[in-house]
Design a protein around this motif. Structure first.
Motif, mmCIF file in Angstrom:
data_model
loop_
_atom_site.group_PDB
_atom_site.id
_atom_site.type_symbol
_atom_site.label_atom_id
_atom_site.label_comp_id
_atom_site.label_asym_id
_atom_site.label_seq_id
_atom_site.Cartn_x
_atom_site.Cartn_y
_atom_site.Cartn_z
ATOM 1 N N PHE A 381 0.746 -1.417 0.051
ATOM 2 C CA PHE A 381 -0.238 -0.038 0.005
ATOM 3 C C PHE A 381 0.372 0.597 0.472
ATOM 4 O O PHE A 381 -0.146 2.369 -0.480
ATOM 5 C CB PHE A 381 -0.791 -0.438 1.409
ATOM 6 N N ALA A 382 2.173 0.563 0.838
ATOM 7 C CA ALA A 382 2.689 2.570 0.570
ATOM 8 C C ALA A 382 3.615 2.499 -0.324
ATOM 9 O O ALA A 382 4.202 3.555 -0.991
ATOM 10 C CB ALA A 382 4.150 1.634 2.088
ATOM 11 N N LEU A 383 3.981 1.389 -1.364
ATOM 12 C CA LEU A 383 4.940 0.941 -1.991
ATOM 13 C C LEU A 383 4.718 1.666 -3.373
ATOM 14 O O LEU A 383 4.897 2.832 -4.425
ATOM 15 C CB LEU A 383 5.324 0.204 -2.445
ATOM 16 N N PHE A 384 2.915 1.121 -3.932
ATOM 17 C CA PHE A 384 1.956 1.189 -4.956
ATOM 18 C C PHE A 384 1.640 2.674 -4.511
ATOM 19 O O PHE A 384 1.093 3.620 -5.608
ATOM 20 C CB PHE A 384 0.781 0.704 -5.008
ATOM 21 N N ALA A 385 1.987 3.950 -3.821
ATOM 22 C CA ALA A 385 1.563 5.156 -2.773
ATOM 23 C C ALA A 385 2.252 5.717 -3.932
ATOM 24 O O ALA A 385 2.368 6.893 -4.445
ATOM 25 C CB ALA A 385 0.487 5.112 -2.023
ATOM 26 N N LEU A 386 3.210 5.464 -3.219
ATOM 27 C CA LEU A 386 4.718 6.465 -3.558
ATOM 28 C C LEU A 386 5.532 5.991 -6.272
ATOM 29 O O LEU A 386 5.496 6.930 -6.232
ATOM 30 C CB LEU A 386 5.810 6.129 -3.332
ATOM 31 N N PHE A 387 4.368 4.801 -5.963
ATOM 32 C CA PHE A 387 4.867 4.671 -7.262
ATOM 33 C C PHE A 387 3.712 4.416 -7.545
ATOM 34 O O PHE A 387 3.618 2.637 -8.094
ATOM 35 C CB PHE A 387 6.651 3.240 -7.645
ATOM 36 N N PRO A 388 2.441 4.984 -8.298
ATOM 37 C CA PRO A 388 1.265 4.640 -8.948
ATOM 38 C C PRO A 388 1.351 4.056 -10.485
ATOM 39 O O PRO A 388 0.914 3.004 -10.126
ATOM 40 C CB PRO A 388 0.625 5.233 -8.880
ATOM 41 N N GLY A 389 2.429 3.941 -10.942
ATOM 42 C CA GLY A 389 2.757 3.459 -12.458
ATOM 43 C C GLY A 389 2.632 2.127 -12.095
ATOM 44 O O GLY A 389 2.680 1.082 -12.774
ATOM 45 N N TRP A 390 3.623 1.385 -11.278
ATOM 46 C CA TRP A 390 4.306 -0.263 -11.002
ATOM 47 C C TRP A 390 1.787 -0.534 -10.633
ATOM 48 O O TRP A 390 1.822 -1.988 -10.836
ATOM 49 C CB TRP A 390 4.372 -0.158 -9.572
ATOM 50 N N LEU A 391 0.796 -0.088 -10.903
ATOM 51 C CA LEU A 391 -0.041 -0.652 -10.354
ATOM 52 C C LEU A 391 -0.379 -1.521 -11.720
ATOM 53 O O LEU A 391 -0.812 -2.397 -12.078
ATOM 54 C CB LEU A 391 -1.470 0.043 -10.338
ATOM 55 N N ASN A 392 0.264 -1.353 -12.930
ATOM 56 C CA ASN A 392 -0.381 -1.264 -14.130
ATOM 57 C C ASN A 392 0.423 -2.410 -14.388
ATOM 58 O O ASN A 392 -0.178 -3.324 -15.281
ATOM 59 C CB ASN A 392 0.065 -0.408 -15.338
ATOM 60 N N SER A 393 1.780 -2.899 -13.330
ATOM 61 C CA SER A 393 2.353 -4.403 -13.550
ATOM 62 C C SER A 393 1.403 -5.756 -12.511
ATOM 63 O O SER A 393 2.650 -6.207 -13.150
ATOM 64 C CB SER A 393 3.499 -4.231 -13.140
ATOM 65 N N LEU A 394 0.787 -5.423 -11.827
ATOM 66 C CA LEU A 394 0.116 -6.764 -11.244
ATOM 67 C C LEU A 394 -0.960 -6.595 -12.195
ATOM 68 O O LEU A 394 -1.535 -6.219 -13.294
ATOM 69 C CB LEU A 394 -0.945 -5.299 -10.219
ATOM 70 N N PRO A 395 -0.168 -8.641 -11.543
ATOM 71 C CA PRO A 395 -1.652 -9.177 -13.227
ATOM 72 C C PRO A 395 -2.428 -9.182 -12.176
ATOM 73 O O PRO A 395 -3.579 -8.679 -11.431
ATOM 74 C CB PRO A 395 -0.912 -10.491 -12.040
ATOM 75 N N LYS A 396 -4.025 -9.730 -12.780
ATOM 76 C CA LYS A 396 -4.695 -9.341 -12.744
ATOM 77 C C LYS A 396 -5.827 -10.049 -11.711
ATOM 78 O O LYS A 396 -5.133 -11.434 -12.457
ATOM 79 C CB LYS A 396 -5.941 -9.053 -14.250
ATOM 80 N N SER A 397 -7.357 -9.243 -11.027
ATOM 81 C CA SER A 397 -7.412 -10.795 -10.536
ATOM 82 C C SER A 397 -8.301 -11.804 -11.408
ATOM 83 O O SER A 397 -8.441 -11.622 -12.168
ATOM 84 C CB SER A 397 -8.963 -10.189 -9.205
ATOM 85 N N GLY A 398 -8.586 -12.970 -10.441
ATOM 86 C CA GLY A 398 -8.651 -14.627 -11.333
ATOM 87 C C GLY A 398 -8.938 -15.187 -10.894
ATOM 88 O O GLY A 398 -8.592 -15.449 -9.764
ATOM 89 N N GLY A 399 -8.916 -16.785 -11.626
ATOM 90 C CA GLY A 399 -9.208 -18.303 -10.834
ATOM 91 C C GLY A 399 -7.715 -18.086 -10.319
ATOM 92 O O GLY A 399 -7.691 -19.917 -9.228
ATOM 93 N N TRP A 400 -6.684 -17.460 -10.806
ATOM 94 C CA TRP A 400 -5.083 -18.302 -9.850
ATOM 95 C C TRP A 400 -5.263 -17.488 -8.862
ATOM 96 O O TRP A 400 -4.999 -18.472 -7.754
ATOM 97 C CB TRP A 400 -4.103 -16.948 -11.070
ATOM 98 N N LEU A 401 -6.484 -16.913 -7.982
ATOM 99 C CA LEU A 401 -6.047 -16.124 -6.339
ATOM 100 C C LEU A 401 -7.562 -17.426 -6.094
ATOM 101 O O LEU A 401 -6.920 -17.596 -4.794
ATOM 102 C CB LEU A 401 -7.263 -15.315 -6.567
ATOM 103 N N THR A 402 -8.055 -18.345 -6.986
ATOM 104 C CA THR A 402 -8.829 -19.168 -6.056
ATOM 105 C C THR A 402 -7.639 -20.543 -5.883
ATOM 106 O O THR A 402 -7.800 -20.997 -4.995
ATOM 107 C CB THR A 402 -10.174 -19.822 -7.169
#
Length: 667
Positions: A381-402
């Protein structure tokens, strides 16, 4: 099932508080016993309880699965007599108790008389024994079952006279615990002690890293992962300027960290009451069995058959306060995350809680582990607030979470087996020998691999069209680990699996017999007096090993340090090794059970082998952690400062050599 937690929490509280209360607190009910003769075969026992102000004594009419009071006869008395009626004299109250999920409880306040009719089948014996086993409640503090024993002797007229049935203080037995010759402040040589604490510091660092690992795993669960971009975006977009948004996100992360650290503080309070409390909690048979059941429930939940949640009313109340604004609002936002994500983080936190209490170091271990967990959970939460551009590199939620959640379910099953093993070891049931433990873990490992390759499916799983590289890599990791476990079921020199030392039972607890440990672990005694006598006969110093059946670091030392050539030769050639198990629940012979007054004034019942050796450790060395190693001469002169967990074989060997030099100088 979703509110199963509301039942599990009070159950855990009863076990934990009862384990602590047994050693540290005055009993809230004082009992007086008398008997009147009805005829030659029947007597009426009056068991009168005076209840401390504020305490509630549960009624004998409560169900077996509920908090209750019971009157029971010991095995010898039950063979010749039975309780035919039990009448409660006193004001019986009823109410719904929130601590037990609004269960309607029946209880007494101030006084109660349990009028118990006992009928003998034959001649009345000269001595007659039993006990009142009761549970009590004060606010949110629950204790029990507490055992209050009674004993009646028959006189010449056939009347029963109450005599003291509890343990009595014994100066002779007390001397076996408090060894006056041991002078902790003046060892012969100034080696060991603080000089060996590097291992303990590494252990704390290892726990922090383990906590972080648990936190990072929790991040990749369906309850937490989708919250990261949503929360970071909320702070960065809601604030008037980016700097303010970043600061709020960092504060939010700090509050997450703080909440998990605060969860460990009650255990420091328990630790301060009595240094043996946390060890008693972690090795409590019923608590380990409760953890076994709870982790099985957690696993089934992770498999998707139901969901464990905090009561929605609690989450809604906390969430409502998050709209207050400012620091207070941010704190309640962090608390809301902790509550709503509990269905995913709860089992991981449970593993951390139980694992920390089972290691040496007391409550500080738990705080360090929880700090690592909170830090890992807060960091994104702190890192992505400092570097919001990194949010684009996060994998999208999906079946892998299950899929992540299901894998965690299998790991929860493995942890459940560990807690069942703890209870089995402490009680010596023999149902989970070392090889059986390994076999079950191997089966769980195979199931994980088959699941990741799509051969095992659960109802909520979506079809796998193509295996991803990440999924294949994870499956291969678990396959490699499962293959690593296979030699653990054999009776070969490869059976010692050093990477997981401390989790399976010791090598000596084997279906192949105690000989399975020969050639790996040094020869060892488990009786202090016999070891002392042997040391005098052979003119050798003693190596005292205060250990525990459920002690992870003890197994690491025994399986990774003691077998090393230099250490093994030193122990077998130059020392008499005696391992004293502080969590052994085997009862002492009746003539060796007594009441002991500790150095801090508490009256402690010494009934089991573990009671004896745990008290011996705390009274003589003001330490309650395991493993704990002490070098003394046959006349009990302390040779060096004691040491704890020392994973470096060379450092441990140097300490043993220092002890030999000290012994030669005083021999």
């Amino acid at each position: 099932m979703k509110h199963l937690l509301s039942f599990l929490i009070p159950v855990f509280a009863i076990f934990a508080l009862s384990a602590s209360a047994q050693d540290s607190s005055p009993k809230p009910v004082k009992w007086q016993f008398s008997a009147e003769k009805k005829n030659d075969q029947e007597y009426v026992l009056h068991l009168k309880g005076t209840i401390e102000k504020g305490w509630l004594l549960f009624s004998t009419t409560m169900g077996n699965d509920d908090p209750n009071t019971r009157v029971v006869l010991d095995s010898a008395s039950a063979a010749v007599a039975s309780i035919t009626t039990l009448k409660e004299n006193g004001k019986l109250n009823t109410r719904k108790e929130p601590l037990f999920d609004n269960l309607e409880i029946k209880y007494f306040e101030n006084t109660v008389d349990l009028e118990t009719t006992v009928k003998f089948t034959g001649a009345v014996p000269a001595s007659f024994k039993g006990s009142v086993n009761y549970m009590a409640l004060k606010g949110e503090e629950a204790i029990g079952p507490e055992e209050e024993a009674f004993k009646f002797n028959k006189d010449a007229s056939g009347n029963l006279t109450n005599v003291a049935a509890g343990l009595q203080e014994s100066s002779d037995n007390a001397q076996t615990l408090k060894r006056t010759a041991i002078d902790l402040q003046h060892p012969v040589k100034e080696c060991g002690g603080t000089g060996q604490e590097g291992g303990a510091k590494k252990s704390l660092m290892g726990l922090f890293i383990l906590g972080m690992l648990g936190g990072f795993i929790a991040l990749f669960t369906p309850c937490v992962f989708p919250m990261i971009p949503l929360t970071v975006s909320f702070f960065t977009k809601q604030s008037k300027d980016r700097k303010k948004g970043v600061m709020n996100a960092i504060i939010y992360g700090f509050f997450i960290f703080l909440i998990y650290v605060l969860l460990s503080l009650p255990f420091h309070f328990l630790d301060s009451l009595n240094p043996e409390i946390l060890n008693n909690i972690s090795t409590n048979i019923w608590l380990n069995l409760a953890f076994f059941v709870i982790f099985i429930v957690f696993a089934i939940s992770f498999f998707g058959y139901f969901e464990i949640q905090m009561p929605s009313s609690l989450a809604n109340k906390v969430d409502a306060k998050s709209s207050v604004g400012g620091m207070v609002g941010i704190f309640f936002m962090a608390l809301t995350l902790a509550l709503v994500s509990f269905s995913c983080t709860g089992p991981i936190l449970g593993s951390l809680l139980a694992g920390s209490l089972s290691t040496d170091g007391g409550a500080i271990q738990l705080t360090v582990g929880m700090a690592g967990f909170g830090f890992a959970l807060a960091l994104p939460f702190a890192l992505f607030a400092l570097f919001p551009g990194w949010l684009n590199s996060l994998p999208k939620s999906g079946g892998w979470l299950t899929s992540v959640k299901v894998v965690l379910g299998f790991l929860e099953l493995a942890m459940a087996i560990k807690f069942l093993s703890n209870a089995d070891l402490v009680k010596h049931w023999g149902i989970l020998k070392r090889e059986v433990f390994f076999a079950i873990w191997i089966i769980i490992g195979i199931c994980i691999v088959l699941y990741l390759f799509g051969k095992i499916r659960f109802p909520h799983d979506s079809p796998i069209k193509k295996l991803s590289k990440g999924r294949i890599a994870l499956a291969l990791v678990f396959l490699a680990f499962t293959l690593y476990l296979v030699p653990g079921v054999t009776n070969t020199r490869y059976a010692n699996r050093s990477l997981i030392s401390g989790f399976p039972p010791p090598l000596s607890y084997s279906i192949y017999g105690a000989d399975a440990a020969k050639g790996v672990e040094p020869n060892v005694l488990n009786d202090y007096e016999k070891a002392l006598k042997l040391a005098k006969e052979q003119n050798k110093p003693l190596l005292l090993d205060f250990t525990g059946w459920a002690c992870v670091n003890c197994r690491k030392m025994e399986e990774n340090v003691w077998p090393k050539d230099e250490v093994k030769v030193l122990i077998e050639k130059d020392y008499i090794l005696v391992s004293l198990y502080v969590d052994d629940r085997k009862m002492l012979p009746e003539d060796q059970q007594f009441l002991f007054t500790t150095s801090n004034g508490f009256k402690k019942e010494i009934k089991t082998i573990g009671d004896k050796f745990a008290t011996m450790q705390t009274e003589n060395f003001t330490n309650n952690s395991q493993p704990f190693y002490v070098l003394i001469s046959p006349d009990e002169k302390l040779l060096t400062h004691p040491v704890g967990y020392t994973p470096d074989p060379k450092a441990y060997a140097d300490w043993l050599k220092c002890g030999l030099e000290a012994y030669k100088s005083v021999k």
